[in-house]
Design a protein around this motif. Structure first.
Motif, PDB file in Angstrom:
ATOM      1  N   THR A 678      64.954  54.727  47.280  1.00 30.63           N
ATOM      2  CA  THR A 678      66.295  54.717  47.852  1.00 30.63           C
ATOM      3  C   THR A 678      66.226  54.185  49.269  1.00 30.63           C
ATOM      4  O   THR A 678      65.478  54.714  50.099  1.00 30.63           O
ATOM      5  N   LEU A 680      67.450  53.793  52.964  1.00 33.76           N
ATOM      6  CA  LEU A 680      68.254  54.554  53.919  1.00 33.76           C
ATOM      7  C   LEU A 680      68.740  53.704  55.073  1.00 33.76           C
ATOM      8  O   LEU A 680      69.817  53.957  55.629  1.00 33.76           O
ATOM      9  N   ASP A 718      68.771  60.715  58.076  1.00 34.10           N
ATOM     10  CA  ASP A 718      69.543  61.616  57.217  1.00 34.10           C
ATOM     11  C   ASP A 718      68.891  61.654  55.836  1.00 34.10           C
ATOM     12  O   ASP A 718      68.790  60.630  55.156  1.00 34.10           O
ATOM     13  N   LEU A 719      68.473  62.823  55.447  1.00 36.78           N
ATOM     14  CA  LEU A 719      67.743  62.988  54.193  1.00 36.78           C
ATOM     15  C   LEU A 719      68.498  63.948  53.278  1.00 36.78           C
ATOM     16  O   LEU A 719      68.355  65.169  53.393  1.00 36.78           O
ATOM     17  N   PRO A 720      69.317  63.439  52.360  1.00 37.11           N
ATOM     18  CA  PRO A 720      69.955  64.335  51.386  1.00 37.11           C
ATOM     19  C   PRO A 720      68.892  65.112  50.615  1.00 37.11           C
ATOM     20  O   PRO A 720      67.835  64.577  50.260  1.00 37.11           O
ATOM     21  N   VAL A 721      69.143  66.363  50.368  1.00 40.62           N
ATOM     22  CA  VAL A 721      68.133  67.228  49.765  1.00 40.62           C
ATOM     23  C   VAL A 721      67.684  66.706  48.409  1.00 40.62           C
ATOM     24  O   VAL A 721      66.529  66.876  48.002  1.00 40.62           O
ATOM     25  N   GLU A 722      68.586  66.009  47.705  1.00 44.36           N
ATOM     26  CA  GLU A 722      68.202  65.522  46.379  1.00 44.36           C
ATOM     27  C   GLU A 722      67.139  64.429  46.453  1.00 44.36           C
ATOM     28  O   GLU A 722      66.477  64.141  45.449  1.00 44.36           O
ATOM     29  N   LYS A 775      66.437  68.174  61.425  1.00 48.74           N
ATOM     30  CA  LYS A 775      66.421  66.784  60.970  1.00 48.74           C
ATOM     31  C   LYS A 775      65.108  66.117  61.369  1.00 48.74           C
ATOM     32  O   LYS A 775      64.524  66.441  62.401  1.00 48.74           O
TER      33      LYS A 775
END
Length: 823
Positions: A678, A680, A718-722, A775
């Motif tokens: 993914t 970012l 920014d790291l979405p938990v998923e 973060k």
């Protein structure tokens, strides 16, 4: 060989001395056919190796007896060719040990070596810690479960780019004459060794355990009595192993009770910024019986020990009495702040094969798996100017660009070295008994470099046109060599071929495929052999890109399947037009599978369903309890198995579906839960408001790593938990140019790097709990060419500043397949 290269010249019977290495080679002359005499070599049967003259090995009658002769190691009365990789248990999360050791076994190792860092185990006097990822005993036991033996590098001094070489701070503060026979120092060493002996109870080879060797200290050059005393102490504490070693490079004085083991690196972070290439590096890409290297660790000898070596005055060990054993063939290379090598996979594999052609009988890689430098009560544990060392290295990462990276990444040379190691597993016993003869080659880039290893009846022809890009050598036209064996001459190839620049090969001659079929020669590498129930064995060969592949059989042999067949001069010649997974040559009683280079790099041999199987896949693969464990950064991967297993495979984790069968293979398409990449961020240019001014330090006044990051550029991620959950592992991968980078969560630095031309990976999975609280921020300092940091010429021409091409999250998926035994 040229008299200006580090090749042996006689000084007394049984001794040689390396000449001073020369400077950069002259511009390459056009290549042309060499005179026939330069490509003709007569090899006879080697004389019997000397036995019983070394204080090594085990008594006769010992089960699975290991002994050391003047030529090789032996096991169970037969030559043994160990393949060893350095893996530091204390620098790898304990929950990852099983995977790393499984991959090491799948990569063709039969042995692992590991440092015991004193500072990690006794951070305060008399208080020892063997818990968690410091549990040496558990690491050794787990290695044994994977079929791996172990060499413990006991220290007391280890180096490994550790603070004070691995000595605890409190020991340094005592001011003792360390690494000598000073009685106060030996008292502390005995205490440390006693703790290690307690960890090894029941695990030595004499006790039917996996520990086959112990190394005393490391890189100690002028204290042979002390090295001998260390072995005596270990034995007094009850340790009994067949192999006792000490590092032999740098002209080290190794006592007769220890086996000197050697190193070979294609570059070194320890060199000066004015050194484009270390003086001995080019030598390691040629064939030579010379084992020593005077450049490895030279800066430590000079700055810490005051030892200066004259290359013309350092005799080698008695090569006729000791086997050619290595423990540090560069599996990659670390970086320092002032100098940041960029070893390639091809650099690593060509050097390794050159040592096999030179006579090595023990391949030992350093590092084989990277890790993370420990923190201690004092803070970070890396060697640094602050601790009196000539180099500043990263505070945490010890990735080393090893075949297995710091977080389990599989590099291209993991696969390429696996081919060499599979060959050694198949025919290492024979190779270990063979002596090496250099047919030709010097530092002249226009001269063919070749060597032969032979027992007089059969052998291997080694040729190379590889040298790293900073000093490449020529391709060779009309290559053909003749080796005179006891059974008559063998000429390979059957007709001259052009050998392109940048390849290294080892071609078999007079290899017996069956009692009735002899492979007279081949222009493809021998890899492995696997049986199949109710069918003839499959022998695997690997072709080389750009080199016509042929198989030459002795006599008139029936051939079916792939290949164009001609018969002449009592030989059957099979020309292979399209090597690959489906290229099968049918011979009486045996089949040849001739792979192309890319397919060969995807080949493993793993014990699955109760039998060895060929496994073809670009995913990472290893065996655990008879199951196939697969790791992939991509969502799907193809997996092919031989012997074929239609209907016998089921997915225990992940998904697998059958694909149409291919030739001899059962093929499946495997899906990896959570795998994928993914993006970012991309295309960023950042400003550091107040980058620190360059400074110098340490005993050699080299450039020092910045410690002030208050003026660094800051890039919050920014790291979405998923993206962190749901996969086997999640890595943040930063593609960038700059000087120094740190990944910070809250107030804690979780990763750091000196930019040197590769991507920067940060393990997010191990930081999951911390990321739930704060973060992740990248702190980046800019590249400034005027600072004078050395980087590889291939990446040197980058603009000043900080440029982030991409920030990705790479999610590694895991699948497990169970293969049922065939009826």
């Amino acid at each position: 060989m040229s008299t200006t290269s580090p090749t042996p010249s006689p000084v007394e019977p049984g001794r040689t001395t390396p000449a001073a290495p020369s400077g950069p080679a002259a511009p390459a002359a056009p290549a042309g056919p060499a005179a026939p005499a330069a490509r003709h070599l007569r090899v006879g049967r080697p004389k019997e190796p000397r036995r019983g003259h070394l204080a090594l090995g085990e008594p006769e009658g010992t089960p699975d007896r290991i002994d050391v002769t003047s030529r090789s190691l032996e096991r169970g009365g037969r030559p043994w060719f160990p393949v060893t990789g350095e893996i530091h248990y204390s620098r790898i999360d304990r929950e990852r040990w099983d995977e790393v050791l499984g991959l090491a076994r799948a990569g063709g190792l039969d042995t692992v070596a590991t440092y015991v860092f004193w500072q990690a185990h006794e951070p305060r006097p008399g208080e020892f810690d063997w818990s968690g990822n410091l549990d040496l005993r558990a690491f050794i036991q787990l290695a044994a479960e994977h079929g791996l033996d172990v060499v413990v590098r006991m220290g007391p001094w280890a180096h490994g780019e550790a603070r004070y070489g691995g000595f605890p701070d409190w020991l340094e503060e005592l001011g003792l004459a360390t690494r000598t026979n000073d009685p106060e120092y030996l008292t502390l060493v005995r205490r440390l060794f006693a703790e290690q002996a307690a960890q090894l109870v029941g695990l030595t080879h004499a006790e039917d355990g996996p520990v086959v060797g112990l190394q005393m200290d490391n890189e100690l050059y002028d204290q042979p009595q002390h090295l001998a005393t260390l072995r005596t102490i270990a034995e007094e504490l009850g340790l009994r192993v067949p192999i006792w070693t000490a590092t032999g490079w740098g002209g080290a004085q190794v006592p007769e009770t220890l086996l000197p083991v050697y190193s070979a690196y294609g570059d070194g972070f320890w060199e000066e910024t004015t050194t484009e290439w270390p003086e001995f590096a080019a030598f390691h890409y040629r064939y030579s019986p010379v084992r020593d290297d005077l450049s490895v660790g030279k800066d430590l000898r000079e700055s810490l020990d005051g030892v200066l070596l004259d290359p013309d005055a350092v005799p080698l060990k008695d090569d006729e009495q000791l086997p050619y054993a290595t423990c540090e063939l560069g599996g990659g290379m670390h970086v320092a702040y002032h100098r940041r090598p960029l070893m390639t996979a091809a650099d690593v594999t060509a050097l390794s094969l050159a040592k096999l052609g030179s006579g090595s009988v023990w391949q030992g890689y350093y590092m084989y798996a990277g890790g993370t430098i420990r923190r201690g009560p004092w803070g970070t544990s890396q060697e640094s100017h602050a601790t009196g060392y000539p180099n500043d290295v990263p505070t945490l990462t010890y990735d080393f660009y090893a075949p297995i990276g710091e977080f389990g990444q599989l590099r291209p040379h993991f696969h390429a070295l696996r081919l060499q190691n599979l060959w050694l597993a198949l025919d290492g016993e024979a190779l270990a008994a063979m002596t090496a003869s250099v047919g030709g080659g010097s530092e002249d880039p226009a001269e063919l470099r070749w060597a032969v290893r032979s027992d007089g009846e059969r052998g291997y022809v080694f040729l190379t046109t590889y040298q790293p890009a900073r000093r490449p050598v020529d391709g060779q036209e009309s290559v053909q060599v003749t080796v005179e064996l006891e059974g008559g001459p063998v000429t390979v190839p059957s007709r001259p071929v052009d050998l392109p620049a940048g390849v290294s090969v080892a071609w078999p001659i007079r290899y017996r495929l069956t009692d009735a079929v002899t492979l007279l020669s081949a222009t493809a590498a021998l890899v492995t052999r696997v049986g199949a129930p109710g069918a003839s064995d499959v022998v695997v060969l690997a072709a080389t890109d750009g080199v016509p592949a042929e198989v030459v059989l002795e006599g008139d042999v029936a051939v079916a399947g792939a290949g164009r067949v001609t018969r002449e001069d009592g030989r059957t010649i099979v020309a292979i037009d399209e090597p690959g997974a489906d290229c099968v040559v049918e011979l009486p009683g045996v089949r040849l599978l001739v792979l192309d280079e890319r397919t060969a790099d995807a080949l493993s041999v793993l014990d699955l369903g109760g039998a060895p199987r060929l496994v073809l896949t670009e995913a990472g693969a290893y065996a655990r309890d008879g199951r196939l464990v697969l790791l992939s950064e991509r969502a799907t991967a193809r997996v092919s198995l031989f012997p074929a297993a239609p209907g016998l495979v089921r997915a225990v984790a992940g998904e697998a579906r059958d694909e149409p069968p291919r030739s001899i293979w059962t093929t499946l398409r495997v899906t990896f839960p959570g795998a994928g990449t993914t993006r970012l961020a991309e295309g960023l240019s950042l400003e550091a408001p107040r980058p620190p001014a360059p400074t110098r330090g340490g005993p050699l006044h080299r450039l020092s790593a910045p410690t002030d990051f208050t003026g660094a550029a800051r890039l919050p991620i920014d790291l979405p938990v998923e993206l962190v959950d749901g996969a086997d592992r999640s890595l943040l991968r930063v593609t960038w140019t700059g000087d120094v980078g740190r990944a910070v969560i809250g107030e804690t630095v979780v990763s750091d790097t000196f930019w040197h031309g590769r991507v920067w990976d940060v393990d997010l999975t191990r930081e999951r709990d911390a990321l739930a609280r704060a973060k992740l921020v990248l702190e980046l300092l800019p590249w400034r060419a005027e600072t004078g940091v050395w980087v590889d010429p291939s990446v040197r021409d980058v603009p000043d500043g900080i440029h982030v091409d991409a920030v990705d999250v790479v999610r590694v998926g895991r699948a497990v397949l169970e293969v049922a035994p065939a009826d």
